[in-house]
Structure formats: C-alpha cells, structure tokens
Design an enzyme around this catalytic site. Sequence first.
Site, PDB file in Angstrom:
ATOM      1  N   ASN A 144      11.949   8.631 -12.022  1.00  0.00           N
ATOM      2  CA  ASN A 144      12.188   7.177 -12.040  1.00  0.00           C
ATOM      3  C   ASN A 144      12.485   6.715 -13.462  1.00  0.00           C
ATOM      4  O   ASN A 144      13.474   6.025 -13.722  1.00  0.00           O
ATOM      5  CB  ASN A 144      10.962   6.415 -11.535  1.00  0.00           C
ATOM      6  CG  ASN A 144      10.517   6.888 -10.178  1.00  0.00           C
ATOM      7  OD1 ASN A 144      11.324   7.439  -9.438  1.00  0.00           O
ATOM      8  ND2 ASN A 144       9.267   6.694  -9.851  1.00  0.00           N
ATOM      9  N   ASP A 145      11.596   7.110 -14.371  1.00  0.00           N
ATOM     10  CA  ASP A 145      11.825   6.714 -15.756  1.00  0.00           C
ATOM     11  C   ASP A 145      12.908   7.563 -16.406  1.00  0.00           C
ATOM     12  O   ASP A 145      13.689   7.054 -17.217  1.00  0.00           O
ATOM     13  CB  ASP A 145      10.520   6.815 -16.561  1.00  0.00           C
ATOM     14  CG  ASP A 145       9.677   5.562 -16.384  1.00  0.00           C
ATOM     15  OD1 ASP A 145      10.251   4.462 -16.456  1.00  0.00           O
ATOM     16  OD2 ASP A 145       8.468   5.679 -16.161  1.00  0.00           O
ATOM     17  N   GLU A 168       9.621  12.338 -18.580  1.00  0.00           N
ATOM     18  CA  GLU A 168      10.301  11.142 -18.065  1.00  0.00           C
ATOM     19  C   GLU A 168      11.110  10.431 -19.146  1.00  0.00           C
ATOM     20  O   GLU A 168      11.533   9.297 -18.968  1.00  0.00           O
ATOM     21  CB  GLU A 168       9.318  10.185 -17.380  1.00  0.00           C
ATOM     22  CG  GLU A 168       8.036   9.923 -18.110  1.00  0.00           C
ATOM     23  CD  GLU A 168       7.052   9.089 -17.291  1.00  0.00           C
ATOM     24  OE1 GLU A 168       7.395   8.586 -16.224  1.00  0.00           O
ATOM     25  OE2 GLU A 168       5.928   8.928 -17.775  1.00  0.00           O
ATOM     26  N   CYS A 203       7.642  14.411  -9.476  1.00  0.00           N
ATOM     27  CA  CYS A 203       6.818  13.382  -8.825  1.00  0.00           C
ATOM     28  C   CYS A 203       7.500  12.009  -8.792  1.00  0.00           C
ATOM     29  O   CYS A 203       6.932  11.055  -8.293  1.00  0.00           O
ATOM     30  CB  CYS A 203       5.452  13.270  -9.497  1.00  0.00           C
ATOM     31  SG  CYS A 203       5.540  12.660 -11.184  1.00  0.00           S
ATOM     32  N   ARG A 255      -1.648   7.211  -9.986  1.00  0.00           N
ATOM     33  CA  ARG A 255      -1.269   6.194 -10.977  1.00  0.00           C
ATOM     34  C   ARG A 255      -2.495   5.330 -11.285  1.00  0.00           C
ATOM     35  O   ARG A 255      -2.681   4.260 -10.702  1.00  0.00           O
ATOM     36  CB  ARG A 255      -0.141   5.315 -10.436  1.00  0.00           C
ATOM     37  CG  ARG A 255       1.183   6.025 -10.218  1.00  0.00           C
ATOM     38  CD  ARG A 255       2.250   5.035  -9.743  1.00  0.00           C
ATOM     39  NE  ARG A 255       3.585   5.556  -9.867  1.00  0.00           N
ATOM     40  CZ  ARG A 255       4.312   6.072  -8.860  1.00  0.00           C
ATOM     41  NH1 ARG A 255       3.799   6.141  -7.652  1.00  0.00           N
ATOM     42  NH2 ARG A 255       5.537   6.512  -9.064  1.00  0.00           N
ATOM     43  N   HIS A 274       8.159  -0.595  -9.686  1.00  0.00           N
ATOM     44  CA  HIS A 274       6.791  -0.329  -9.242  1.00  0.00           C
ATOM     45  C   HIS A 274       6.418  -1.147  -8.015  1.00  0.00           C
ATOM     46  O   HIS A 274       5.613  -0.724  -7.207  1.00  0.00           O
ATOM     47  CB  HIS A 274       5.813  -0.532 -10.399  1.00  0.00           C
ATOM     48  CG  HIS A 274       5.871   0.599 -11.365  1.00  0.00           C
ATOM     49  ND1 HIS A 274       6.429   0.491 -12.610  1.00  0.00           N
ATOM     50  CD2 HIS A 274       5.498   1.905 -11.228  1.00  0.00           C
ATOM     51  CE1 HIS A 274       6.371   1.672 -13.204  1.00  0.00           C
ATOM     52  NE2 HIS A 274       5.822   2.538 -12.404  1.00  0.00           N
TER      53      HIS A 274
HETATM   54  C1  PEP Z   1       8.403   8.237 -12.869  1.00  0.00           C
HETATM   55  O1  PEP Z   1       8.692   7.586 -13.864  1.00  0.00           O
HETATM   56  O2  PEP Z   1       9.221   8.924 -12.216  1.00  0.00           O
HETATM   57  C2  PEP Z   1       7.017   8.239 -12.365  1.00  0.00           C
HETATM   58  C3  PEP Z   1       6.646   9.010 -11.369  1.00  0.00           C
HETATM   59  O3  PEP Z   1       6.150   7.350 -12.939  1.00  0.00           O
HETATM   60  P1  PEP Z   1       6.136   5.789 -12.559  1.00  0.00           P
HETATM   61  O4  PEP Z   1       7.026   5.588 -11.367  1.00  0.00           O
HETATM   62  O5  PEP Z   1       4.732   5.412 -12.285  1.00  0.00           O
HETATM   63  O6  PEP Z   1       6.680   5.158 -13.799  1.00  0.00           O
HETATM   64 MG    MG Z   2       7.141   6.767 -15.094  1.00  0.00          MG
END
Ligand code: PEP
Ligand code: MG
Length: 579
Positions: A456-457, A433, A504, A298, A191
């Site tokens: 990402n997750d 995710e 996203c 977010r 993050h």
């Molecule tokens: C993700 O996990 O891809 C996502 C967009 O959420 P964050 O990066 O805020 O965890």
């Molecule tokens: Mg995420």
Amino acid sequence: MEIKKGVAVSPGISVAKCLVIDAEEYRIPRREIKASQRLVEVQRVRNAFRDAAAELASLEAGRGGIEERSIKDMFAVHLRFLHDRSLRKKITDLIQSEMVTAEFAVSSTLREIASHFTKVKDAYISERAADIYDIERRLLKHLVGEKREHLQELTEEVVVVAREMSPTQTAGFNKDYVKGLATDAGGRTSHTAIVARSLGIPAVVALEDLTGSVRGGDTVIIDGNRGLVIINPDDETIKQYLEYAVEFVEMEHRLDAIREKPAITRDGVKVTLLGNIEFPGEAEVVLQKGGEGIGLYRTEFLYLNRQTEPTEQEHYEAYAETVRVFRHRPVVIRTMDLGADKFTQSKRFVREPNPFLGLRSIRFCLQNLTMFKIQLHAILRASVLGEVQIMFPLITNLQELMQAKMILGDVMEDLDEESIAYNRRIRVGIMIETPSAALTGSLLARDVDFFSIGTNDLTQYTLAVDRGNELVSMLYSPVDPAVLRLLRTVIQDAHKVQVEVNVCGEMASEPEYVMLLLGLGVRKMSLAPPMIPEIKQIIRSVTIEACNRVTRKVLGMNSERQISIYLRDAVRSVLPEVF
Ligand code: PEP
Ligand code: MG
C-alpha cells in the site's frame, strides 16, 4: 433512481436508509427544531466555540512560536472571533427566534458576515472573509464531529454517506447498525477502506459528489463488489439486489467450506495465508476464515478512538488476547504506525504540511521513546505466550533499523532487571514499504529475520500518489511496471540472503494479483480476513508453472493498463465461477 460509480473497497451488498454525515464541504441545510430543543442547540454552539478556541490555542502552542508574523496575526484574528460574545449571541438569538439547528445558525450567521466583508473596498478587510469561512469550518467541524459521536447511538440500520471518514471514525462503527459506507473521498488502500474491509462492512469510495446527491433518509444500495451506489432505487432494483445479496452470502459460505483445506497449488507448493488485523477481536475471524496466524497486527488502532494513551498493561492485554487465539502460530505485532492519517487524540490538531512524508511510523517512535518503550515492553512480555514476532514499519535505511533494534535491546535489559520473562530470540522483521528500503533490501536483510512488503505504501511512495486521494486514484496501482520492478528486486534479494519474505499490503488480498505474486516467488501472504477463502481457492486452482508464465509475461509489458487486463483474464481463466 440514480446510480453513482466509485471504487469498490469492501465487498458485499447493503440496502438501507442513509445517514449523511456533513463534513468538510458543509452544505448545511436549514433544519428546524422543536421549541424544546432550543436550549440544547444553544449549548452546542457554546461548546463548539469553547472547543474551537481550545483547538486553536493548542495548534498555536504546538507551532512553537517561530511562525511568520502573518500566521500569528491569523491565529490572533481567529481567536478574537471565537471569544467574541456578540458573535455568539447573534448565533444563539437566531436559534431562539427561528428555531433552527446549531449548524445552520453558525453557518448562516458567519456567511452573512463574510459576505459583508467581501463587499468592503479595503483589501485588508475584504480578505478577512477567508478567515470567517475558516472559522465557520472550524466551528462546524466541532458540531459535526459531535454528531459523529452519535453514530454510537444508532437504533436502526443505516448506510453511512460522508464526504470522508477517518480510520478512527470508521473503526468506531457499530456493526449492528452501520451496514454500508460510501464516501466522496478516499482510495482503495486508504486506512478507512482497510478498516471497512476488516469490519466486513460493504463500502464504496471516491464517489466525488455523492453527498451532494443524497438526503438523509433516502434509500441507498451499496454494491461493494462493483463499486456502485444506487440512490432511491426502484422496487425492481431493490428486489434484484436483495436476491444478489443472498447469492453473495451463499457464495461466501461455500468458500468458507475450504477453511480446513490447505493453501496448496495444484503442483504441490504450499503457501502460508495469514490475516491482517486492527483489533484483537479480529483474530477469531482470521481463524474462522482459515488463516494460519496473524501476519500484520496494526497496533496503532489501540491509540485511536480514546482520549488517553494505552497503558503498558492495556497493550499487553490486547497482545495476549490475540496470541491466545493463535498460541502455536505466528502473531506479527507491528509497532505503532502513527502519524499521516492516524493520530492520537493529543496530536490530532498538530497537522504537518505533508504528513505522509513527515513524522510518521518508526520516525515518530524514535522521537517518542517513552511511548515506544512502553509498547516494546508489553510486546516482549506477551512473547512468552506464543509465537510473537516484532515488525518495524516504514524503515527507510539501516540506521533507523539499528536504532529501533537498539531500543528493543534496552527494553530487554529493563525486563532482565525487572526479572520478567520474555522470548530472548524473538523474531524481528521490517516492513518494506518505501522505495529506499526496497532498493537496499540486501543491506537491511542481514539484521532482520524477515521482510514484509507493504504494497500500500510502497505503491504510494514509488508512484508519488497519495493512497487516499480520489483525485489521483487512477494513477495508483500496485501493478504499475515501476512497482513491479521494486517487488521483483526485494523478493530476489530476500531469496538470495535467505530472509523470509511476506506480502501484507492489500495487493495480497486482491484475487487478480495472486498469480503474479506466486510467480514472483511469494509463498507467504497476510490478507484482509474476509478474503482468505477466495485467495486460497485461487491458490488451489493454479500451478506455479502457470503463475511463472503469467509473471514473465507481465514483466515484459510496459503499461499498467495492459498488465491489469491481462492479470484479470488470467485469474478468470482458472476460476471462472468466482469472477
Ligand atoms: C502497507 O503499507 O502496505 C501496509 C500493510 O501498511 P498500512 O496499510 O497499515 O500502511
Ligand atoms: Mg504501510
């Protein structure tokens, strides 16, 4: 001159003197102070003792008294040290006599005591040395933390160098002065990296021991395009980089020129490009960069960097400000994704053993209904101002989704009773995710209006690789064959039941992955705002037919490395001038 290679996480070039933020490693150099500053340093020590004791007491209270005896003993020992006046006096005496900083006095005094302990033959006593180091770390955290606040008071441009930075600290950077960021720790989708990118601050992470190689005041170049940090560059290198920085800005401006042009492939397929934001003010940037709405807001950042929770009205104002920028365009408000690496002030000391697998995100909301309902109330209120949509993060099963929707229904009833207007048909979606959500997309799809894939997750949980841990960053890749198979499954399932699907995660902001995503059938993406023009340029340069070919080929490959190289070459061949 020394060159360090890390992971590029936010593009751009910066050249400035560096400000080193001492963190967990605590190599505290001996720094002398002026006589007039002695009282200030003594007071800082007192405050650090007071705050560390309060922190420890709240940590103990938060554990609910069911801990093993050894842990209770440890808390008791630490608290005894923190309340020990003679220890504090020893430290403040050192400040007075040697005129050194609070950090140095704390560190050297406690290390001296620890070294005495280690020499004692009795095992119980010698093991107490570890406690002393712990107390040292805790006190330094408060002293260093206090210094971090001073980042707000900068008066000249700097490049920040730290062992690590939390998303909250990064979000608090004053962009007028912080021109670059380099950290020992971190990963591409941590993050902190995401926030640096949103703020447009060039950043490189995973530099391992950078903080051991620089001193505050050294000149440092951050090359956020190539992932390089150059310490004390020679004049020729500075000159080359200043020229490169100008070229880079010019290229960005050239790309900005396609702002008004649509994101349409050469064979006429329209792709919707939205922006990811953390703060309402960024909505304007998304608009300037040519984004067609907000695909991921977010909202947990509303809770960070402040001592109290935001009120319902504060939530509402943040959402209203965002919606006003995109009145007739979608604004997808993700409900708070707190936990893991993002804490409210009141929860910041309550650490879980595996926070990314713990009480995070929608799980946290479902156990903190008052907070959750306040947020939903505000989102619904803002829903009459434009095209607001709600998105629940980290859904892992249908029950969780149904529970979240039920709470939303309750809040709608509250609004009815209060005679407050809201959009009854507000679109509700979920983030995909977790592997469990990706594998059960067909079960979840019936109860939502859209999916948004959080790569990402999804990558972190599929590959069991912490997205922010530099020690395993070489294992983290959204194009690992396992992740790709999950992506294909979700997208196919969504198409089958005609549920809209968006990506996203940061993967959508990476030029080399655009062709693959288009080939997988993605037609909507939400990106880090600065990346919108570049991604649009790629979309405008390719055909869906070529993307399908690339994707078919990639799905037949069995190694991440092979896939990455192939994808990089594929995008270079369509847009050589950018790469
Ligand atoms: C993700 O996990 O891809 C996502 C967009 O959420 P964050 O990066 O805020 O965890
Ligand atoms: Mg995420």
